[in-house]
Design an enzyme around this catalytic site. Sequence first.
Site, PDB file in Angstrom:
ATOM      1  N   HIS A 264       0.779  -1.254   0.172  1.00  0.00           N
ATOM      2  CA  HIS A 264       0.048  -0.007  -0.037  1.00  0.00           C
ATOM      3  C   HIS A 264       0.949   1.216  -0.178  1.00  0.00           C
ATOM      4  O   HIS A 264       0.565   2.002  -1.055  1.00  0.00           O
ATOM      5  CB  HIS A 264      -0.936  -0.101   1.203  1.00  0.00           C
ATOM      6  CG  HIS A 264      -2.000   1.083   1.419  1.00  0.00           C
ATOM      7  ND1 HIS A 264      -3.325   0.720   0.867  1.00  0.00           N
ATOM      8  CD2 HIS A 264      -1.898   2.350   1.804  1.00  0.00           C
ATOM      9  CE1 HIS A 264      -3.919   2.154   0.908  1.00  0.00           C
ATOM     10  NE2 HIS A 264      -3.175   2.864   1.359  1.00  0.00           N
ATOM     11  N   GLU A 265       1.876   1.310   0.940  1.00  0.00           N
ATOM     12  CA  GLU A 265       2.627   2.623   0.969  1.00  0.00           C
ATOM     13  C   GLU A 265       3.617   2.832  -0.272  1.00  0.00           C
ATOM     14  O   GLU A 265       3.946   3.719  -0.758  1.00  0.00           O
ATOM     15  CB  GLU A 265       3.562   2.570   2.368  1.00  0.00           C
ATOM     16  CG  GLU A 265       2.763   2.596   3.550  1.00  0.00           C
ATOM     17  CD  GLU A 265       1.372   3.412   3.655  1.00  0.00           C
ATOM     18  OE1 GLU A 265       1.447   4.375   3.088  1.00  0.00           O
ATOM     19  OE2 GLU A 265       0.390   2.991   4.245  1.00  0.00           O
ATOM     20  N   HIS A 268       1.864   4.561  -2.788  1.00  0.00           N
ATOM     21  CA  HIS A 268       1.871   6.039  -2.511  1.00  0.00           C
ATOM     22  C   HIS A 268       3.195   6.742  -2.959  1.00  0.00           C
ATOM     23  O   HIS A 268       3.412   7.756  -3.416  1.00  0.00           O
ATOM     24  CB  HIS A 268       1.672   6.301  -0.963  1.00  0.00           C
ATOM     25  CG  HIS A 268       0.303   6.414  -0.415  1.00  0.00           C
ATOM     26  ND1 HIS A 268      -0.714   7.014  -1.221  1.00  0.00           N
ATOM     27  CD2 HIS A 268      -0.244   5.885   0.634  1.00  0.00           C
ATOM     28  CE1 HIS A 268      -1.798   6.809  -0.215  1.00  0.00           C
ATOM     29  NE2 HIS A 268      -1.716   5.984   0.512  1.00  0.00           N
ATOM     30  N   GLU A 294      -4.923   7.971  -2.993  1.00  0.00           N
ATOM     31  CA  GLU A 294      -5.311   6.628  -2.594  1.00  0.00           C
ATOM     32  C   GLU A 294      -5.537   5.667  -3.844  1.00  0.00           C
ATOM     33  O   GLU A 294      -5.399   4.489  -3.657  1.00  0.00           O
ATOM     34  CB  GLU A 294      -6.816   7.111  -1.831  1.00  0.00           C
ATOM     35  CG  GLU A 294      -7.164   5.756  -0.962  1.00  0.00           C
ATOM     36  CD  GLU A 294      -6.263   5.328   0.345  1.00  0.00           C
ATOM     37  OE1 GLU A 294      -5.392   6.397   0.828  1.00  0.00           O
ATOM     38  OE2 GLU A 294      -6.314   4.395   0.908  1.00  0.00           O
TER      39      GLU A 294
END
Lengths: 494, 494
Positions: A264-265, A268, A294
């Site tokens: 997930h990170e 980003h 997101e």
Amino acid sequence: MSFQQLDDLGRKLETLEHALAILGADEATHMAVGGGTKRAEAMSGLAGMLHRQSTAPIIADWIAAAESEDLNDDQRIAVAEFRRHYTNLTCLPAEFVERLTRERLRCEQLWRDLRPKNDWVGFKPALEGIVTLAREESALRAEVLGLDPYDAMIEQHDPGSRAADIAPVFDELKTFLRDFVPHVLAVQEERLAKRPLKQLSGTYPIEKQRDLGLAVMGAIGFDFTHGSLSISHHPFCGGVPSDVRITTRYKTSDFLSALMGVLHETGHALYEQNLPHDWGHWPLGKPRGIAVHESQSLFVEKQLGRNPAFWCWALPMVEKHLGESWSIDDILPHVHRVERGLIRVDADEVTYPLHVILRFELEQDFIAGRLEVTDLPEAWDAKMRDYLGLSTLDNPADGPMQDPHWASAAFGYFPSYTLGAMMAAQQWAAFEKMHPAANDEIAKGKFDAVNAWRCENIWSQASRYTTPDLLERATGEKLKASYFINHLKVRYGV
Amino acid sequence: MSFQQLDDLGRKLETLEHALAILGADEATHMAVGGGTKRAEAMSGLAGMLHRQSTAPIIADWIAAAESEDLNDDQRIAVAEFRRHYTNLTCLPAEFVERLTRERLRCEQLWRDLRPKNDWVGFKPALEGIVTLAREESALRAEVLGLDPYDAMIEQHDPGSRAADIAPVFDELKTFLRDFVPHVLAVQEERLAKRPLKQLSGTYPIEKQRDLGLAVMGAIGFDFTHGSLSISHHPFCGGVPSDVRITTRYKTSDFLSALMGVLHETGHALYEQNLPHDWGHWPLGKPRGIAVHESQSLFVEKQLGRNPAFWCWALPMVEKHLGESWSIDDILPHVHRVERGLIRVDADEVTYPLHVILRFELEQDFIAGRLEVTDLPEAWDAKMRDYLGLSTLDNPADGPMQDPHWASAAFGYFPSYTLGAMMAAQQWAAFEKMHPAANDEIAKGKFDAVNAWRCENIWSQASRYTTPDLLERATGEKLKASYFINHLKVRYGV
């Protein structure tokens, strides 16, 4: 030349932004526990300098003058973003900002204190104060921006998105999910009855999980010359584009938890690392907003990281680093686990949108004055029972007290999570249509084509377009619920 | 009230100092390699803000007004330090500061580039420019401060110390060391002939060395709620008093290297961590200067850490963490190893002062105009041969090009190292006189009494007194060479 003055201003502000970003990441990763008071003083001092320097009245003159200068295309849109940014920063009276800041800090502290105690009665008056202020803020912003009050709040987090466009898409999704969730749970139960869940062995040393995470990050495109991975209580992506700090947290009992955080990170981080460098000190060079950000994290976590093809490639890496052999059929029930629950942040990708839509509906009612805080527990409970069949009436800590957003006066933020998930699905579909070998490449750990597509269509565009325009230019279509719905059907429906 | 304005100013400056300190420590420890350009921009931007805010003309008015206000004792000396600080920051014309900054950066870059190439000819013109500027700077400062030019430079690093006081003490030490070094080497050779050196096994994993370092730090008094240990290329102590960042570097072949680095930096850290908190945002609350700071690091590294009593306590910890058993008689030849060498930073505590005295003498000649850069290699070589019996004529990289100080225009800094070593010896002697059980306690790993003495006499005094006054108040005597000489005689002479 006034544009040059804006450019110089941007460099000055970037200095303070850089300091705040690194101090913030450091606070959550490397700061000694006793360093917090002085760090808070330093960060609030720097934030004050940044605010004063970003809102100086002279800037309005520079912007107005630059708008009539002979500029190239990039400079013209840079000036437009300077204006948008400046307007949003200055449209509230100083007296109001001070009052809001004070009340928000007080309500956040109260939330941290009272949520663990499940003390709704103690928390209620503070939240009432915030809702009153949020109505005032939205009216003030609406007036200046020429938007509906709730849209003026969305605009702070996700420029260009409007409730009137979001609502029908969310309604379609809600209608689908209300039937789909019970279906998915039945399918899941049936599957698990046939093939019982293979338990995680629970013996995953942190160092080995970290090495696995680093290997996966690198393969997906994370640039270690401009970023790093460390540990924090909650995973986050912080720092600056030239030095992106991502974190995860480790449980030795479960390697998926940390790895999914890393994925997930990393999503980003790829956005941050691939923003246009030359614009880094202009508002134009910043990420478009929370929803687009997101969409990039969820693209990596959900579209790539929970894609069965991904695990064809990832499982040998798991075996190499953790010494544990898994088959696709054994790992997917973990990766695709669906569960009805009360807590948004713990939700899977099927049930998550219902948590968001509930909040989206309630916060519109708050801003419009149709809902008061005193009626929130019942309103929340009614929707929870309707959408997910769960009740929270006796448990406000896991109901309307579970998130910090409203305590922080962040109304209009929640829709971004599900907008991001939907945009990620629509982006993947657009990419796959152009690039039919997409899944085969993922299965081989090849992320070049998908990254090139995202770099061209999303990352390099920074804040050039509004959120809806960015999506439409990238995918050829306005936001549609069907891509995300199809994605869920394929992954969870059969 | 003007004092209040100074107090507020201090808090504002502390914010920027905090950011610079943490960004600086982060750069050397956790920053991604590609983050350097933006970090340099951010830090120079913040340093510019700090300089502008520290030198605003209005501050002179506040100081003048505060001097005639009715203040308590602490506030009065705080104002005096504000004045001292402000005078030193503002006594150079802005045009000169810009020229100096530019030339210094250029010369530092050249030094980094040319030292590895041993290119004295290429480096010489830049250093000539710096020496010219340093003469100009010292004259400008001397005029304002009413000091001799070289003293005006010392004053920047070590307030209150004067060349006329330092010179006789250094001369006494030099005279002693010229004879003592050959004697020590002979004693050492004889001892090693009788008892051959036990070699280090060279199998010391970094994680275990780190745990040993942390255990020793904690026992010596490092407060882990206000600081941490990490890794960097060169060991340093940075950060802020509420969050002191120390570092070391590890060789798996030699555990003493990292451990001695940890001890040295822990000495610096204890000073920072125990400065008076309430004064942290005043110049008065800062450490007194480089010499006193070095006295604290050397106190821990040399007076405690190379004390045989220390190893009675430390060896069981070495065995526990590294699984290697050592006797005192086997470890001390490593800890007390003396060697004649060309490089200051590699020197032991016996030969180190000769490196410093050589520089102290040469830089006085530079400032006074008695020495020109073109004659430096010969002058350096003559002293090296005289003091240490070594020649550097054919090797300027290990001669006058070895240190960055002069390239950075830092004249008057070098004496601090040996002043620190001498003050540390004098402090230990004063403490031991009052506390005859000193060595017995060290041998048991008890550092309470010695820390309490240093806290009362050094740490809590911050910048209340000049360096000479601080030492005299702590030890009852002015700086004397005899304490350090006796210390060396006892440890190395027999």
